[in-house]
Motif scaffolding. Structure first.
Motif, PDB file in Angstrom:
ATOM      1  N   THR A 119       0.853  -1.184   0.000  1.00 22.23           N
ATOM      2  CA  THR A 119       0.000   0.000   0.000  1.00 22.23           C
ATOM      3  C   THR A 119       0.892   1.238   0.000  1.00 22.23           C
ATOM      4  OG1 THR A 119      -0.069   0.116   2.403  1.00 22.23           O
ATOM      5  CG2 THR A 119      -1.735  -1.259   1.337  1.00 22.23           C
ATOM      6  N   GLY A 120       0.313   2.370   0.309  1.00 18.57           N
ATOM      7  CA  GLY A 120       1.098   3.579   0.488  1.00 18.57           C
ATOM      8  C   GLY A 120       1.609   3.664   1.910  1.00 18.57           C
ATOM      9  N   ALA A 121       2.458   4.631   2.156  1.00 19.65           N
ATOM     10  CA  ALA A 121       3.008   4.829   3.496  1.00 19.65           C
ATOM     11  C   ALA A 121       1.888   5.099   4.495  1.00 19.65           C
ATOM     12  CB  ALA A 121       3.992   5.987   3.474  1.00 19.65           C
ATOM     13  N   HIS A 122       2.123   4.711   5.733  1.00 20.90           N
ATOM     14  CA  HIS A 122       1.208   4.937   6.849  1.00 20.90           C
ATOM     15  C   HIS A 122      -0.157   4.280   6.631  1.00 20.90           C
ATOM     16  CE1 HIS A 122       4.231   7.546   8.397  1.00 20.90           C
ATOM     17  NE2 HIS A 122       4.128   8.368   7.372  1.00 20.90           N
ATOM     18  N   THR A 123      -0.124   3.003   6.288  1.00 21.07           N
ATOM     19  CA  THR A 123      -1.358   2.231   6.149  1.00 21.07           C
ATOM     20  C   THR A 123      -2.127   2.337   7.464  1.00 21.07           C
ATOM     21  OG1 THR A 123      -0.217   0.747   4.655  1.00 21.07           O
ATOM     22  CG2 THR A 123      -2.283  -0.032   5.572  1.00 21.07           C
ATOM     23  N   ASN A 124      -3.390   2.723   7.366  1.00 19.97           N
ATOM     24  CA  ASN A 124      -4.130   3.075   8.567  1.00 19.97           C
ATOM     25  C   ASN A 124      -5.336   2.182   8.837  1.00 19.97           C
ATOM     26  OD1 ASN A 124      -4.244   5.260  10.659  1.00 19.97           O
ATOM     27  ND2 ASN A 124      -6.330   5.393   9.859  1.00 19.97           N
ATOM     28  N   HIS A 125      -6.036   1.744   7.814  1.00 14.30           N
ATOM     29  CA  HIS A 125      -7.286   1.019   8.029  1.00 14.30           C
ATOM     30  C   HIS A 125      -7.538   0.061   6.864  1.00 14.30           C
ATOM     31  CE1 HIS A 125     -11.220   0.397   9.807  1.00 14.30           C
ATOM     32  NE2 HIS A 125     -11.710   0.407   8.593  1.00 14.30           N
ATOM     33  N   VAL A 126      -8.136  -1.094   7.169  1.00 16.43           N
ATOM     34  CA  VAL A 126      -8.556  -2.040   6.138  1.00 16.43           C
ATOM     35  C   VAL A 126     -10.005  -2.432   6.418  1.00 16.43           C
ATOM     36  CG1 VAL A 126      -7.626  -4.054   7.395  1.00 16.43           C
ATOM     37  CG2 VAL A 126      -8.033  -4.202   4.924  1.00 16.43           C
ATOM     38  N   ALA A 137      -4.459   4.783   3.297  1.00 18.51           N
ATOM     39  CA  ALA A 137      -3.073   5.127   3.606  1.00 18.51           C
ATOM     40  C   ALA A 137      -3.048   6.618   3.932  1.00 18.51           C
ATOM     41  CB  ALA A 137      -2.160   4.793   2.436  1.00 18.51           C
ATOM     42  N   LYS A 138      -2.648   6.956   5.145  1.00 23.35           N
ATOM     43  CA  LYS A 138      -2.715   8.331   5.644  1.00 23.35           C
ATOM     44  C   LYS A 138      -1.369   9.038   5.475  1.00 23.35           C
ATOM     45  CE  LYS A 138      -5.885   9.288   8.101  1.00 23.35           C
ATOM     46  NZ  LYS A 138      -7.051  10.086   7.892  1.00 23.35           N
ATOM     47  N   SER A 139      -0.829   8.977   4.271  1.00 25.04           N
ATOM     48  CA  SER A 139       0.514   9.508   4.040  1.00 25.04           C
ATOM     49  C   SER A 139       0.546  10.910   3.461  1.00 25.04           C
ATOM     50  CB  SER A 139       1.259   8.583   3.082  1.00 25.04           C
ATOM     51  OG  SER A 139       0.601   8.605   1.815  1.00 25.04           O
ATOM     52  N   GLY A 140      -0.554  11.336   2.895  1.00 30.25           N
ATOM     53  CA  GLY A 140      -0.545  12.618   2.205  1.00 30.25           C
ATOM     54  C   GLY A 140       0.313  12.579   0.954  1.00 30.25           C
ATOM     55  N   SER A 141       0.479  11.394   0.370  1.00 31.52           N
ATOM     56  CA  SER A 141       1.376  11.247  -0.785  1.00 31.52           C
ATOM     57  C   SER A 141       0.642  11.250  -2.124  1.00 31.52           C
ATOM     58  CB  SER A 141       2.186   9.963  -0.659  1.00 31.52           C
ATOM     59  OG  SER A 141       1.337   8.831  -0.669  1.00 31.52           O
ATOM     60  N   GLY A 142      -0.638  11.597  -2.109  1.00 36.73           N
ATOM     61  CA  GLY A 142      -1.375  11.711  -3.371  1.00 36.73           C
ATOM     62  C   GLY A 142      -0.862  12.892  -4.180  1.00 36.73           C
ATOM     63  N   PRO A 143      -1.286  13.010  -5.441  1.00 32.89           N
ATOM     64  CA  PRO A 143      -0.783  14.064  -6.329  1.00 32.89           C
ATOM     65  C   PRO A 143      -0.920  15.478  -5.771  1.00 32.89           C
ATOM     66  CG  PRO A 143      -2.195  12.544  -7.531  1.00 32.89           C
ATOM     67  CD  PRO A 143      -2.256  12.155  -6.082  1.00 32.89           C
ATOM     68  N   GLU A 144      -1.945  15.712  -4.971  1.00 33.70           N
ATOM     69  CA  GLU A 144      -2.148  17.050  -4.398  1.00 33.70           C
ATOM     70  C   GLU A 144      -2.020  17.024  -2.868  1.00 33.70           C
ATOM     71  OE1 GLU A 144      -5.824  18.539  -5.959  1.00 33.70           O
ATOM     72  OE2 GLU A 144      -5.212  18.088  -8.013  1.00 33.70           O
ATOM     73  N   GLY A 145      -1.258  16.059  -2.373  1.00 33.44           N
ATOM     74  CA  GLY A 145      -1.026  15.960  -0.935  1.00 33.44           C
ATOM     75  C   GLY A 145      -2.122  15.265  -0.154  1.00 33.44           C
ATOM     76  N   GLN A 146      -3.041  14.610  -0.844  1.00 36.66           N
ATOM     77  CA  GLN A 146      -4.133  13.937  -0.150  1.00 36.66           C
ATOM     78  C   GLN A 146      -3.732  12.522   0.276  1.00 36.66           C
ATOM     79  OE1 GLN A 146      -3.839  14.494  -3.399  1.00 36.66           O
ATOM     80  NE2 GLN A 146      -5.279  13.320  -4.625  1.00 36.66           N
TER      81      GLN A 146
END
Length: 156
Positions: A119-126, A137-146
């Motif tokens: 997954t992405g960094a900081h996997t939070n919930h499944v 994933a609560k990483s804020g690593s999406g294209p616009e920081g989401q």
């Protein structure tokens, strides 16, 4: 928190005391059931006889026989085990591991890891629904920081 819809019994994790708390509708007091180190999430098997806890400090999944009130298996899943869900179709259990950015797929009957999803960094919930695992994933690593939400189809 998890609720057995058939019995009305509720289960919640007690992170600081390494246990889950069972509250049955007619019980006069809660039952305290040991788990692995620092459980953050609890899920139930389809028949309601088994609970599963994601144990953050231990990086494990605890398989708990609710009749016995005891852990019957401990399965290493990855650092920062944070969330747990069951797949009602296969009976498998999925554990979101925050530190390792993975979701571990476990066969709880055998006590073995049968797969790992990246997954992405900081996997939070499944959460499992409609034959798929949905993972936040609560990483804020999406294209616009989401933060990101992943969808993984699950096999039979």
């Amino acid at each position: 928190m998890a609720v057995d819809e058939r019995t009305g019994t509720a289960y919640a994790t007690d992170f600081a005391n390494n246990r889950i708390i069972e509250i049955a509708p007619r019980a006069k007091s809660p039952r305290l059931i040991p788990t692995g180190g620092s459980p953050l999430s609890v899920a139930l098997s389809q028949d309601g006889r088994t609970a599963y806890s994601a144990d953050q400090a231990a990086g494990t999944l605890s398989v708990i026989n609710l009749r016995q009130g005891a852990v019957t298996r401990t399965v290493p899943t990855g650092a920062g085990a944070k969330s747990v869900a069951t797949d009602p179709r296969s009976g498998r259990v999925l554990v979101a591991n925050r530190t390792t950015a993975t979701v571990t797929v476990v066969d709880p009957r055998k006590g073995t890891v049968v797969g790992s999803l990246t997954t992405g960094a900081h996997t939070n919930h499944v959460h499992v629904a409609h034959g798929a695992a949905f993972v936040a994933a609560k990483s804020g690593s999406g294209p616009e920081g989401q933060d990101l939400l992943h969808r993984f189809p699950l096999g039979p």
